[in-house]
Design a protein around this motif. Sequence first.
Motif, PDB file in Angstrom:
ATOM      1  N   LEU A  18      14.087  -8.488  82.543  1.00 18.01           N
ATOM      2  CA  LEU A  18      14.386  -8.527  81.220  1.00 18.01           C
ATOM      3  C   LEU A  18      13.702  -9.770  80.406  1.00 18.01           C
ATOM      4  O   LEU A  18      13.347 -10.851  81.019  1.00 18.01           O
ATOM      5  CB  LEU A  18      15.866  -8.799  80.849  1.00 18.01           C
ATOM      6  CG  LEU A  18      17.016  -7.762  81.279  1.00 18.01           C
ATOM      7  CD1 LEU A  18      18.251  -8.161  81.272  1.00 18.01           C
ATOM      8  CD2 LEU A  18      16.464  -6.395  80.416  1.00 18.01           C
ATOM      9  N   THR A  19      13.434  -9.397  79.105  1.00 18.27           N
ATOM     10  CA  THR A  19      12.874 -10.438  78.083  1.00 18.27           C
ATOM     11  C   THR A  19      13.801 -10.906  77.014  1.00 18.27           C
ATOM     12  O   THR A  19      14.143  -9.607  76.236  1.00 18.27           O
ATOM     13  CB  THR A  19      11.411 -10.029  77.917  1.00 18.27           C
ATOM     14  OG1 THR A  19      10.698 -10.026  78.977  1.00 18.27           O
ATOM     15  CG2 THR A  19      11.065 -10.972  76.634  1.00 18.27           C
ATOM     16  N   LEU A  20      14.431 -11.947  76.931  1.00 17.47           N
ATOM     17  CA  LEU A  20      15.357 -12.168  75.725  1.00 17.47           C
ATOM     18  C   LEU A  20      14.148 -12.749  74.680  1.00 17.47           C
ATOM     19  O   LEU A  20      13.350 -13.570  74.690  1.00 17.47           O
ATOM     20  CB  LEU A  20      16.190 -13.212  76.261  1.00 17.47           C
ATOM     21  CG  LEU A  20      16.834 -12.962  77.429  1.00 17.47           C
ATOM     22  CD1 LEU A  20      18.111 -14.102  77.791  1.00 17.47           C
ATOM     23  CD2 LEU A  20      17.720 -11.501  77.164  1.00 17.47           C
ATOM     24  N   SER A  21      14.839 -12.292  73.614  1.00 20.29           N
ATOM     25  CA  SER A  21      14.079 -12.987  72.231  1.00 20.29           C
ATOM     26  C   SER A  21      15.232 -13.711  71.425  1.00 20.29           C
ATOM     27  O   SER A  21      16.315 -13.235  71.394  1.00 20.29           O
ATOM     28  CB  SER A  21      13.485 -11.851  71.459  1.00 20.29           C
ATOM     29  OG  SER A  21      12.412 -11.147  72.013  1.00 20.29           O
ATOM     30  N   CYS A  22      14.662 -14.564  70.448  1.00 17.56           N
ATOM     31  CA  CYS A  22      15.479 -15.387  69.634  1.00 17.56           C
ATOM     32  C   CYS A  22      14.692 -15.430  68.281  1.00 17.56           C
ATOM     33  O   CYS A  22      13.757 -16.368  68.254  1.00 17.56           O
ATOM     34  CB  CYS A  22      15.734 -16.659  70.393  1.00 17.56           C
ATOM     35  SG  CYS A  22      16.860 -17.791  69.287  1.00 17.56           S
ATOM     36  N   SER A  71       8.817 -19.372  76.108  1.00 14.87           N
ATOM     37  CA  SER A  71       7.679 -19.307  75.457  1.00 14.87           C
ATOM     38  C   SER A  71       7.876 -19.457  74.150  1.00 14.87           C
ATOM     39  O   SER A  71       9.202 -19.219  73.679  1.00 14.87           O
ATOM     40  CB  SER A  71       6.621 -18.151  75.759  1.00 14.87           C
ATOM     41  OG  SER A  71       7.327 -17.080  75.236  1.00 14.87           O
ATOM     42  N   ARG A  72       7.092 -19.577  73.169  1.00 12.51           N
ATOM     43  CA  ARG A  72       7.385 -19.788  71.960  1.00 12.51           C
ATOM     44  C   ARG A  72       6.231 -18.971  70.815  1.00 12.51           C
ATOM     45  O   ARG A  72       5.130 -19.136  71.292  1.00 12.51           O
ATOM     46  CB  ARG A  72       7.501 -21.184  71.164  1.00 12.51           C
ATOM     47  CG  ARG A  72       6.633 -22.108  71.499  1.00 12.51           C
ATOM     48  CD  ARG A  72       6.955 -23.681  71.348  1.00 12.51           C
ATOM     49  NE  ARG A  72       7.507 -23.837  70.197  1.00 12.51           N
ATOM     50  CZ  ARG A  72       8.486 -24.775  69.878  1.00 12.51           C
ATOM     51  NH1 ARG A  72       8.879 -25.707  70.863  1.00 12.51           N
ATOM     52  NH2 ARG A  72       9.039 -25.090  68.699  1.00 12.51           N
ATOM     53  N   ASP A  73       6.553 -18.537  70.193  1.00 16.10           N
ATOM     54  CA  ASP A  73       5.431 -17.958  68.994  1.00 16.10           C
ATOM     55  C   ASP A  73       5.789 -18.527  67.631  1.00 16.10           C
ATOM     56  O   ASP A  73       6.578 -17.985  66.964  1.00 16.10           O
ATOM     57  CB  ASP A  73       5.361 -16.631  69.041  1.00 16.10           C
ATOM     58  CG  ASP A  73       4.427 -15.883  68.055  1.00 16.10           C
ATOM     59  OD1 ASP A  73       3.895 -16.722  67.205  1.00 16.10           O
ATOM     60  OD2 ASP A  73       4.041 -14.786  68.404  1.00 16.10           O
ATOM     61  N   TYR A  80      11.053 -16.973  73.308  1.00 15.38           N
ATOM     62  CA  TYR A  80      11.293 -16.089  74.196  1.00 15.38           C
ATOM     63  C   TYR A  80      11.692 -16.391  75.740  1.00 15.38           C
ATOM     64  O   TYR A  80      11.465 -17.567  76.049  1.00 15.38           O
ATOM     65  CB  TYR A  80      10.142 -14.921  74.585  1.00 15.38           C
ATOM     66  CG  TYR A  80       9.569 -14.650  73.484  1.00 15.38           C
ATOM     67  CD1 TYR A  80       8.417 -15.137  72.544  1.00 15.38           C
ATOM     68  CD2 TYR A  80       9.837 -13.261  72.779  1.00 15.38           C
ATOM     69  CE1 TYR A  80       8.007 -14.456  71.498  1.00 15.38           C
ATOM     70  CE2 TYR A  80       9.295 -12.684  71.865  1.00 15.38           C
ATOM     71  CZ  TYR A  80       8.352 -13.312  70.896  1.00 15.38           C
ATOM     72  OH  TYR A  80       7.972 -12.826  69.930  1.00 15.38           O
ATOM     73  N   LEU A  81      12.377 -15.576  76.429  1.00 16.49           N
ATOM     74  CA  LEU A  81      12.820 -15.965  77.884  1.00 16.49           C
ATOM     75  C   LEU A  81      12.490 -14.584  78.731  1.00 16.49           C
ATOM     76  O   LEU A  81      13.145 -13.848  78.724  1.00 16.49           O
ATOM     77  CB  LEU A  81      13.980 -16.347  78.263  1.00 16.49           C
ATOM     78  CG  LEU A  81      14.579 -16.890  79.601  1.00 16.49           C
ATOM     79  CD1 LEU A  81      13.687 -18.211  79.794  1.00 16.49           C
ATOM     80  CD2 LEU A  81      15.926 -17.164  79.804  1.00 16.49           C
TER      81      LEU A  81
END
Length: 129
Positions: A18-22, A71-73, A80-81
């Motif tokens: 899974l990829t979590l976004s924030c 990570s971060r954008d 993200y995770l």
Amino acid sequence: QVQLVESGGGLVQPGGSLTLSCAASGLTLDYYAIGWFRQAPGKEREGVSCLSTTGDKLYYADSVKGRFTISRDNAKNTMYLQMNSLKPEDTAIYYCATVWEVPGLRPTGPCDVDEYDSWGQGTQVTVSS
């Protein structure tokens, strides 16, 4: 007003990903340390992974090392995770969090719940067959 909104949680089988976004608003993520935390039923909230503004401080809990990637954008004001090889014991509510980073002063710990002052509402991750 700072707002953090998580997405990407859900039900996944053991071994899945899974990829979590924030998505962050009301702040410029460039200046903030970011972190992902989780809380399982009956347990305290714990730090999963945290990342400094420059990337020089990176923390993973032992239980997720080699499986999770933070990570971060900054251009998208989003963090993200990425979670791979998920296990039933990863089941929890996952929260993203931020804190204004002051080099050498804040945050001081590797990934301490008490040092982060803006939180998302949480997203449920359930790992089960």
